[in-house]
Design an enzyme around this catalytic site. Structure first.
Site, short mmCIF file in Angstrom:
data_model
loop_
_atom_site.label_atom_id
_atom_site.label_comp_id
_atom_site.label_asym_id
_atom_site.label_seq_id
_atom_site.Cartn_x
_atom_site.Cartn_y
_atom_site.Cartn_z
N LYS A 58 -5.84 -77.59 41.03
CA LYS A 58 -6.73 -77.33 39.85
C LYS A 58 -8.00 -76.62 40.38
CE LYS A 58 -4.67 -80.08 36.52
NZ LYS A 58 -4.87 -81.07 35.54
N LYS A 100 8.74 -76.25 37.89
CA LYS A 100 8.97 -77.09 36.68
C LYS A 100 8.60 -76.55 35.38
CE LYS A 100 5.23 -80.06 36.30
NZ LYS A 100 4.75 -81.10 35.32
N LYS A 102 3.54 -77.40 30.31
CA LYS A 102 2.79 -77.05 29.18
C LYS A 102 1.98 -75.82 29.70
CE LYS A 102 1.70 -81.46 27.92
NZ LYS A 102 0.59 -82.30 28.88
P1 ATP Z 1 0.29 -79.55 32.40
O1 ATP Z 1 0.91 -78.13 32.47
O2 ATP Z 1 -0.70 -79.57 31.48
O3 ATP Z 1 0.03 -80.21 33.79
P2 ATP Z 1 2.84 -80.81 32.15
O4 ATP Z 1 3.77 -80.09 31.07
O5 ATP Z 1 3.18 -80.63 33.46
O6 ATP Z 1 1.52 -80.41 31.78
P3 ATP Z 1 1.79 -83.47 32.12
O7 ATP Z 1 1.01 -83.89 30.80
O8 ATP Z 1 1.12 -83.31 33.50
O9 ATP Z 1 2.88 -82.40 31.74
O10 ATP Z 1 2.91 -84.68 32.20
C1 ATP Z 1 3.30 -85.54 31.26
C2 ATP Z 1 4.65 -86.51 31.81
O11 ATP Z 1 5.70 -85.55 31.80
C3 ATP Z 1 4.39 -86.65 33.39
O12 ATP Z 1 5.06 -88.14 33.36
C4 ATP Z 1 5.10 -85.85 34.07
O13 ATP Z 1 5.74 -86.31 35.16
C5 ATP Z 1 6.27 -85.28 32.95
N1 ATP Z 1 6.56 -84.07 33.29
C6 ATP Z 1 6.14 -82.82 33.04
N2 ATP Z 1 6.86 -81.73 33.30
C7 ATP Z 1 8.20 -82.28 33.70
C8 ATP Z 1 9.53 -81.53 34.00
N3 ATP Z 1 9.47 -80.31 33.69
N4 ATP Z 1 10.52 -82.31 34.13
C9 ATP Z 1 10.28 -83.69 34.22
N5 ATP Z 1 9.10 -84.34 33.78
C10 ATP Z 1 7.92 -83.54 33.63
#
Ligand code: ATP
Ligand code: LTN
Length: 356
Positions: free
Chosen positions: A134, A217, A220
């Protein structure tokens, strides 16, 4: 859905906390960032949390203090924090069966983060890969001390509640390791205070890929075209699935060289409970078009009742306020008890006491 821990909770010292519930305690959180939760958040995380509500003493929260470690808009954060609680409830978290709360409603998180920061080596915090990623992505010099402290605040979240297990995705493993190290260090320097938590990475946790770039993956913070939001309307869902990137063949088959189709099969399989082999047989002669149409239909069917519940929960403002107040009270009861022991352990002078 069966959820199996990858590591048994052998090192937890749950016996030395006041036991109100004989169930092991779990704790997890999801940031109120982005425009809402996506399918990956649900299938990879929240779905497991829902399944764990009855067999565990479950604490789930929205880490709004973590969300300000990157530049943010205050009004948006306020709105998204409320929406996040409503969305978690719509997805199946039931405040009657778990403790559901907002991190900043329990100031002990910040207090414990300070204390833990004082037993964290600068070098070990510098090794956190999420921070390095980050920090590298933010403009030169824009990474803050708050971002650097993110993993220490996360350790505080977990240790405050004496969690035995922490259900998180693989990306959070390193933060969990730091949390365990800090718990053991504090316990050995200042006396047994914290349960040493184990990661709880479900054996079959679904990792959902971005529809536009299946090598990454779903997230968000990626463009919305490849991200399926739980709040997407049927038209948007159909469009996203129709334009999902696939290979040039026409065989509906899960394979390493077919990441796009494999991802869609994975989504359809988790939504319908049907096995991949069974789905491959069903779509053996149908080509991508019919398959994608069925994936879109399954998604629409899946999100419709969730969206309705979400709207109802958000519309009942007093009801949502009551959930927040009750959640903060339940969380504070545990957090305040831990902090009393932490203050005594590190040697803070109690008000009104004249002797050590
Ligand atoms: P950001 O882009 O802000 O990092 P994110 O979409 O990656 O957000 P997080 O808030 O970091 O999501 O993760 C929340 C939960 O969702 C965590 O436990 C993470 O492991 C899970 N998660 C996030 N994206 C995925 C995905 N594509 N597949 C499975 N699990 C996910
Ligand atoms: N860093 C986590 C969110 C998070 C968390 C926690 C998860 C903050 N505090 C405590 C588990 C326990 C994430 O980005 N997924």
């Amino acid at each position: 859905m069966p959820v199996e821990p990858t590591s048994p909770p052998t090192e937890s010292k749950s016996a030395d906390r006041p036991v109100l519930s004989p169930k092991p305690r779990v704790l997890s959180g999801i940031q109120p960032t982005g425009i809402g939760f996506h399918l990956g958040n649900y299938l990879g995380a929240v779905r497991n949390w829902v399944a764990m509500q009855d067999d565990f003493d479950a604490f789930y929260f929205v880490p709004d203090m973590h969300a300000i470690t990157v530049p943010h808009d205050p009004a948006t954060l306020r709105r998204r924090t409320r929406e996040s609680i409503a969305e978690l409830m719509a997805l199946g978290l039931d405040p009657a069966r778990c403790t559901l709360f907002v991190q900043s409603h329990v100031p002990e998180h910040a207090e414990l983060a300070w204390v833990l920061g004082c037993i964290t080596a600068y070098g070990e915090a510098s090794r956190m890969t999420q921070f390095k990623d980050k920090a590298a992505r933010s403009e030169l010099g824009a990474a803050t001390v708050g971002l650097f402290n993110y993993p220490v605040l996360q350790a505080a979240d977990i240790l405050l509640y004496q969690a035995d297990q922490v259900p998180v995705g693989d990306d959070q493993r390193q933060h969990l390791e730091l949390t365990r190290d800090l718990a053991k260090r504090f316990n050995s320097r200042f006396g047994g205070t914290f349960t040493v938590p184990a990661p709880y990475i479900p054996a079959r946790s679904a990792r959902i890929a971005d529809l536009q770039d299946p090598s990454r993956k779903m997230s968000k913070s990626r463009p919305p075209a490849g991200t399926v939001y739980i709040q997407d309307d049927p038209k948007a869902l159909a469009k996203k699935v129709r334009s999902a990137v696939t290979d040039t063949g026409r065989e509906v088959r899960a394979a390493e060289e077919k990441p796009g189709i494999s991802n869609l099969l994975n989504i359809l399989s988790t939504l319908t409970g049907r096995g991949i082999v069974d789905l491959e047989a069903t779509y053996a002669d149908s080509g991508y078009g019919a398959f994608k149409a069925d994936v879109a239909a399954a998604l629409v069917e899946f999100v419709a009742p969730i969206q309705q519940r979400y709207r109802d929960i958000l519309a009942d403002e007093a009801g949502l306020d009551a959930v927040l107040v009750a959640g903060a009270a339940k969380a504070t009861a545990v957090a305040a008890d831990t902090m009393r022991r932490v203050r005594a352990g590190v040697g803070f002078l109690p008000l009104g006491s004249r002797s050590g």
